[in-house]
Design a protein around this motif. Structure first.
Motif, PDB file in Angstrom:
ATOM      1  N   SER A 219       0.909  -0.978   0.043  1.00 43.39           N
ATOM      2  CA  SER A 219      -0.055   0.003   0.114  1.00 43.39           C
ATOM      3  C   SER A 219       0.979   1.073  -0.009  1.00 43.39           C
TER       4      SER A 219
ATOM      5  N   GLU B 201       0.612   3.549   2.141  1.00 43.62           N
ATOM      6  CA  GLU B 201       0.840   3.746   3.230  1.00 43.62           C
ATOM      7  C   GLU B 201       2.138   3.213   3.677  1.00 43.62           C
TER       8      GLU B 201
ATOM      9  N   GLU C  18      -4.896   3.655  -5.380  1.00 42.18           N
ATOM     10  CA  GLU C  18      -4.614   3.596  -4.057  1.00 42.18           C
ATOM     11  C   GLU C  18      -4.018   4.817  -3.226  1.00 42.18           C
TER      12      GLU C  18
ATOM     13  N   ARG D 221      -6.694   7.470  -2.962  1.00 42.24           N
ATOM     14  CA  ARG D 221      -7.530   7.087  -1.512  1.00 42.24           C
ATOM     15  C   ARG D 221      -6.924   7.573  -0.404  1.00 42.24           C
ATOM     16  N   ALA D 222      -5.679   7.046  -0.248  1.00 40.61           N
ATOM     17  CA  ALA D 222      -4.943   7.568   0.944  1.00 40.61           C
ATOM     18  C   ALA D 222      -4.729   9.097   1.050  1.00 40.61           C
TER      19      ALA D 222
ATOM     20  N   GLU E 277      -9.296  10.376   0.279  1.00 44.80           N
ATOM     21  CA  GLU E 277     -10.524   9.901   0.995  1.00 44.80           C
ATOM     22  C   GLU E 277     -10.140   9.532   2.470  1.00 44.80           C
ATOM     23  N   ASP E 278      -9.284   8.702   2.612  1.00 38.01           N
ATOM     24  CA  ASP E 278      -8.990   8.176   4.356  1.00 38.01           C
ATOM     25  C   ASP E 278      -7.967   9.091   4.805  1.00 38.01           C
ATOM     26  N   ARG E 279      -7.357  10.043   4.028  1.00 39.93           N
ATOM     27  CA  ARG E 279      -6.475  11.026   4.652  1.00 39.93           C
ATOM     28  C   ARG E 279      -5.504  10.329   5.703  1.00 39.93           C
ATOM     29  N   THR E 280      -4.877   9.224   4.973  1.00 41.60           N
ATOM     30  CA  THR E 280      -3.848   8.497   5.865  1.00 41.60           C
ATOM     31  C   THR E 280      -2.454   9.057   5.363  1.00 41.60           C
TER      32      THR E 280
END
Length: 394
Positions: free
Chosen positions: A31, A33, A67, A70-71, A74-77
């Motif tokens: 990922s 992350e 991905e 998204r990070a 959306e997820d703000r990771t």
């Protein structure tokens, strides 16, 4: 001899880089992350570079764009924000308070003071006026959720106020309050860069209110940042760390002491590793990589002779010291690459020592892998270098 520092040779440093930087095939991540956590920070000045750096390190490169979006959005990771040396990076969200306290506060204070000073010199409104505009603009951003600077200037027209910067100098220019203020607020950790306008390569972006994060003591934050950096980049020298962080030497030394860094010997002199990383590391499997301009591995150290031969630099770096797209084989830079207008990934070897059939086959496979996931998107580095320009035009 008792008391002699353990010498970590170049071959071992390259083996550590292969695994720690997620570049060897078996070390690739699942990922974005995982990539960011391993590297501490991804250079974010060029948005495309973030995606290309992630794609080079994912086990399944086809997941790179969805991905990473998204990070980030959306997820703000992952968060794209100003960090070391007043540069934009992408950090794991959990590292935001560490970066802010260790580095951002000092840089932000200088940036705000410079803005107020420049406005005063130009006869622009004072700091009280700026504070009023700032509060209004942040309130507008909170209402919108995400917005461009142009959209926010519609809500707060005073953001369009202009002032002359460096009047009478060769570099004189006209600045808007908006362009300078949002940058200051970004360094202060109050806003972050959000979803771009257009594709993942776009340099136009929206602003968003920064997520809340705890305030950390400066010394604690600096120690944590050094610990993470050594885990990713050790062994490295004091000069490497000072350059990467932009800190004073005294801060670097205090942080090294706080994390219990162990001194070792490298070709440049004294280096440092974490206490659990002193033992020898075996050779990694041979690997190839095509890394983008400003990649965190290529830009991770100030002293680069152990992975980038000096004679290659005139072709691979621009005049400001920004590295362009690079080709790697087994822990060292051996050439560069570019994307041509028709989408072809063109590459050229500049250092052929030890680069035989196996290496060329592996590099070609990486070029094909990159071409497959980038697809119809065209990527031009923000900072163009001599070899990249030549390959792109050929």
């Amino acid at each position: 001899m008792s008391g002699q520092l353990r010498y970590i040779e170049v071959a071992e440093r390259r083996a550590r880089l292969a695994v720690g930087q997620r570049l060897a095939g078996a070390a690739r991540a699942d990922s974005p992350e995982e990539v960011a956590e391993s590297l501490v920070a991804l250079h974010g000045t060029d948005p495309a570079s973030v995606f290309l750096a992630v794609g080079a390190r994912l086990a399944d490169a086809a997941k790179t764009v969805p991905e990473t979006e998204r990070a980030l959005y959306e997820d703000r990771t992952l968060v794209r924000m100003h960090g070391m040396r007043h540069t934009v990076f992408v950090f794991p969200t959990g590292l935001v308070p560490v970066v802010h306290a260790s580095t951002g506060l000092t840089v932000a204070a200088r940036a705000r003071a410079a803005l107020i000073k420049d406005m005063a010199k130009a006869g622009a409104p004072d700091s009280e006026w700026l504070a009023e505009v700032e509060a209004s603009a942040l309130a507008a951003l909170a209402r919108r959720g995400e917005a461009t600077a142009v959209e926010l200037a519609q809500d707060e027209p005073r953001l369009r106020e202009q002032f002359v910067y460096a009047a009478g100098k060769s570099y004189e220019g006209v600045h808007t309050v908006s362009s300078r203020l949002w940058r200051v607020l970004g360094v202060e950790g109050r806003v972050v860069r959000g979803r771009p306008l257009g594709s993942w390569t776009s340099t136009q972006f929206r602003w968003a209110v920064a997520p809340p994060s705890p305030e950390l003591p400066v010394a604690e934050a600096q120690s944590e940042l050094v610990r993470r950096w050594l885990a990713a980049c050790g062994p490295a020298t004091e000069a490497d760390l000072k350059w990467w962080t932009g800190w004073k030497v005294s801060d670097v030394r205090a942080a090294l002491k706080a994390v219990g860094a162990v001194t070792v010997s490298v070709d440049e002199g004294v280096g440092y590793v974490l206490a659990d990383a002193v033992e020898p590391v075996g050779a990694a499997e041979p690997w190839a990589a095509l890394l983008p301009g400003l990649d965190p591995t290529a830009m991770g150290w100030q002293e680069r002779d152990w992975y980038c031969p000096p004679e290659l630099r005139s072709a691979l770096f621009d005049r400001s010291g920004n590295i362009g797209p690079t080709v790697w084989w087994d822990g060292r830079i051996v050439g560069g690459w570019a994307q041509r207008p028709d989408g072809e990934i063109a590459w050229r070897l500049l250092d052929t020592e030890g680069v035989g059939r196996e290496a060329r086959t592996a590099i070609e496979a990486e070029a094909a892998r990159l071409h497959a996931w980038v697809g119809p998107t065209r990527v031009t580095p923000r900072f163009r270098t001599p070899l990249e320009r030549e390959l792109a035009a050929a």
